[in-house]
Design an enzyme around this catalytic site. Structure first.
Site, PDB file in Angstrom:
ATOM      1  N   HIS A  93      13.201  -2.733   5.836  1.00 50.14           N
ATOM      2  CA  HIS A  93      11.977  -3.452   5.462  1.00 50.14           C
ATOM      3  C   HIS A  93      11.806  -3.566   3.943  1.00 50.14           C
ATOM      4  O   HIS A  93      10.841  -4.152   3.474  1.00 50.14           O
ATOM      5  CB  HIS A  93      10.793  -2.686   6.075  1.00 50.14           C
ATOM      6  CG  HIS A  93       9.432  -3.166   5.709  1.00 50.14           C
ATOM      7  ND1 HIS A  93       9.006  -4.465   5.870  1.00 50.14           N
ATOM      8  CD2 HIS A  93       8.361  -2.485   5.183  1.00 50.14           C
ATOM      9  CE1 HIS A  93       7.742  -4.575   5.472  1.00 50.14           C
ATOM     10  NE2 HIS A  93       7.338  -3.396   5.046  1.00 50.14           N
TER      11      HIS A  93
ATOM     12  N   TRP B 272      10.753   0.729   9.901  1.00 48.14           N
ATOM     13  CA  TRP B 272      11.241   0.158   8.644  1.00 48.14           C
ATOM     14  C   TRP B 272      12.713   0.487   8.401  1.00 48.14           C
ATOM     15  O   TRP B 272      13.454  -0.339   7.876  1.00 48.14           O
ATOM     16  CB  TRP B 272      10.393   0.668   7.481  1.00 48.14           C
ATOM     17  CG  TRP B 272       8.968   0.206   7.536  1.00 48.14           C
ATOM     18  CD1 TRP B 272       8.465  -0.857   8.247  1.00 48.14           C
ATOM     19  CD2 TRP B 272       7.845   0.789   6.865  1.00 48.14           C
ATOM     20  NE1 TRP B 272       7.115  -0.976   8.059  1.00 48.14           N
ATOM     21  CE2 TRP B 272       6.699   0.016   7.216  1.00 48.14           C
ATOM     22  CE3 TRP B 272       7.688   1.875   6.007  1.00 48.14           C
ATOM     23  CZ2 TRP B 272       5.423   0.310   6.730  1.00 48.14           C
ATOM     24  CZ3 TRP B 272       6.419   2.167   5.521  1.00 48.14           C
ATOM     25  CH2 TRP B 272       5.303   1.389   5.877  1.00 48.14           C
TER      26      TRP B 272
ATOM     27  N   TRP C  62       0.821  -1.205   0.000  1.00 51.24           N
ATOM     28  CA  TRP C  62       0.000   0.000   0.000  1.00 51.24           C
ATOM     29  C   TRP C  62       0.861   1.264   0.000  1.00 51.24           C
ATOM     30  O   TRP C  62       1.934   1.303   0.586  1.00 51.24           O
ATOM     31  CB  TRP C  62      -0.912   0.016   1.226  1.00 51.24           C
ATOM     32  CG  TRP C  62      -2.048  -0.950   1.116  1.00 51.24           C
ATOM     33  CD1 TRP C  62      -2.101  -2.223   1.611  1.00 51.24           C
ATOM     34  CD2 TRP C  62      -3.296  -0.740   0.454  1.00 51.24           C
ATOM     35  NE1 TRP C  62      -3.296  -2.813   1.298  1.00 51.24           N
ATOM     36  CE2 TRP C  62      -4.062  -1.921   0.587  1.00 51.24           C
ATOM     37  CE3 TRP C  62      -3.850   0.339  -0.245  1.00 51.24           C
ATOM     38  CZ2 TRP C  62      -5.346  -2.050   0.056  1.00 51.24           C
ATOM     39  CZ3 TRP C  62      -5.130   0.210  -0.773  1.00 51.24           C
ATOM     40  CH2 TRP C  62      -5.865  -0.966  -0.618  1.00 51.24           C
ATOM     41  N   CYS C  63       0.336   2.301  -0.640  1.00 51.36           N
ATOM     42  CA  CYS C  63       0.912   3.650  -0.579  1.00 51.36           C
ATOM     43  C   CYS C  63       2.306   3.736  -1.181  1.00 51.36           C
ATOM     44  O   CYS C  63       3.109   4.579  -0.791  1.00 51.36           O
ATOM     45  CB  CYS C  63       0.906   4.185   0.856  1.00 51.36           C
ATOM     46  SG  CYS C  63      -0.732   4.154   1.611  1.00 51.36           S
ATOM     47  N   HIS C  64       2.596   2.830  -2.075  1.00 54.99           N
ATOM     48  CA  HIS C  64       3.721   3.010  -2.986  1.00 54.99           C
ATOM     49  C   HIS C  64       3.384   2.291  -4.280  1.00 54.99           C
ATOM     50  O   HIS C  64       2.330   1.680  -4.404  1.00 54.99           O
ATOM     51  CB  HIS C  64       5.057   2.591  -2.379  1.00 54.99           C
ATOM     52  CG  HIS C  64       5.138   1.187  -1.887  1.00 54.99           C
ATOM     53  ND1 HIS C  64       6.228   0.703  -1.203  1.00 54.99           N
ATOM     54  CD2 HIS C  64       4.292   0.126  -1.972  1.00 54.99           C
ATOM     55  CE1 HIS C  64       6.051  -0.563  -0.897  1.00 54.99           C
ATOM     56  NE2 HIS C  64       4.885  -0.933  -1.347  1.00 54.99           N
TER      57      HIS C  64
ATOM     58  N   HIS D  25       5.481  -7.550  -1.910  1.00 50.83           N
ATOM     59  CA  HIS D  25       6.176  -6.901  -0.801  1.00 50.83           C
ATOM     60  C   HIS D  25       5.167  -6.565   0.292  1.00 50.83           C
ATOM     61  O   HIS D  25       4.073  -6.070   0.013  1.00 50.83           O
ATOM     62  CB  HIS D  25       6.873  -5.613  -1.248  1.00 50.83           C
ATOM     63  CG  HIS D  25       7.470  -4.843  -0.098  1.00 50.83           C
ATOM     64  ND1 HIS D  25       6.910  -3.698   0.409  1.00 50.83           N
ATOM     65  CD2 HIS D  25       8.562  -5.100   0.668  1.00 50.83           C
ATOM     66  CE1 HIS D  25       7.634  -3.260   1.428  1.00 50.83           C
ATOM     67  NE2 HIS D  25       8.644  -4.096   1.604  1.00 50.83           N
ATOM     68  N   SER D  26       5.534  -6.877   1.534  1.00 49.67           N
ATOM     69  CA  SER D  26       4.748  -6.507   2.705  1.00 49.67           C
ATOM     70  C   SER D  26       3.295  -6.954   2.537  1.00 49.67           C
ATOM     71  O   SER D  26       3.042  -8.111   2.208  1.00 49.67           O
ATOM     72  CB  SER D  26       4.867  -4.998   2.942  1.00 49.67           C
ATOM     73  OG  SER D  26       4.342  -4.625   4.198  1.00 49.67           O
TER      74      SER D  26
END
Length: 276
Positions: free
Chosen positions: A251, A160, A36-38, A100-101
């Site tokens: 992270h 992170w 999220w948010c990238h 990712h994440s």
């Protein structure tokens, strides 16, 4: 370089951008799923590692990309539909999803919906595999608060970075992720919290796949020994799961140790090519 591969398409009445290097190779395509948010920029160094040998595709989610904008609410189920629609439009059959994440929620549901013939394996990067601990739960609460969401992002950025002055990652956090406002960060808090509520934990979600298949977790954070132990214990109980510590400083292994992440992607892609 990655922006030269940037394209746009209409997906369920939403104009979405995506990366496609259009490399003509003997499958599978590598599908890189942001959190999220990238956006695709989180993968620019990893794309450099893979570009010569693989077709690489990176979807940007609704409201994401070089010009973030406010959009109606959506969750990981819609992200899965969008990713599959882009693949269908591009004529991609077999693919290796890499997330990712909290793009991991998308990856696991994508494996479920695509099936093992189309998506035979998956790689997740730096995903919190256990249920939210108090500090992370607090961060999610802050992200949902229109008055305190920036406090939430600053706390996450500190975690992170983990005290490291990693220039590439700092640029990503302070210049690229900074493009996103409350509309996106607040939604991320809601969707991630809901995903844990629905599934319990990423491990439970993976174990509940109708048809399990090889999944590898590659990560640098968290660094606590107990975190490696839960990955090790899960691998012992589920032979299709494996993990590897990347030893990066933050992270964001796709940014700070992309060469190490690429080793695992190449291994899994080779196995798919060999019909494994």
């Amino acid at each position: 370089m990655t922006d030269t591969y940037l394209h746009e398409t209409l997906v369920f009445d939403n104009k979405l951008s995506y990366i496609d290097n259009q490399r003509d190779t003997d499958g599978p395509a590598i599908l890189l799923l942001p959190g999220w948010c990238h956006d695709h920029r989180v993968y620019k160094y990893l794309i450099q590692e893979l570009d010569a040998d693989f077709r690489v595709i990176v979807p940007n989610w609704r409201g994401h990309g070089l010009s973030p904008c406010e959009v109606p609410d959506f969750g990981y189920q819609e992200q899965v539909k969008d990713a599959l629609e882009i693949l269908d439009q591009l004529g991609v059959e077999t693919f290796l999803p890499v997330s990712h994440s909290h793009g991991g929620w998308v990856l696991v549901e994508l494996l479920e919906q695509a099936g093992p013939e189309r998506a035979p394996r998956g790689i997740i990067m730096d995903w919190l595999m256990w249920a939210p601990k108090p500090d992370f739960a607090k961060s999610l609460t802050l992200l949902k608060d229109p008055e305190r969401w920036r406090e939430g992002t600053h706390g996450l950025f500190d975690v992170w970075l983990d005290g490291h002055d990693e220039k590439r990652v700092r640029h990503h956090l302070l210049e690229e992720m900074a493009d996103y406002g409350y509309d996106c960060w607040g939604r991320s808090g809601r969707v991630i919290e809901d995903a844990y509520g629905r599934n319990g934990s990423p491990m439970q979600m993976m174990a509940n796949l109708t048809k399990t298949r090889p999944i590898r977790h590659i990560f640098s954070q968290p660094t606590e020994p107990e975190y490696e132990k839960i990955n090790s214990d899960f691998a012992e109980q589920h032979p299709w799961f494996s993990y590897a510590k990347l030893g990066g400083p933050t992270h964001f292994p796709a940014i700070d140790v992309p060469d190490r992440a690429a080793v695992h992607i190449r291994e899994f892609a080779t196995a798919i090519r060999q019909g494994q």
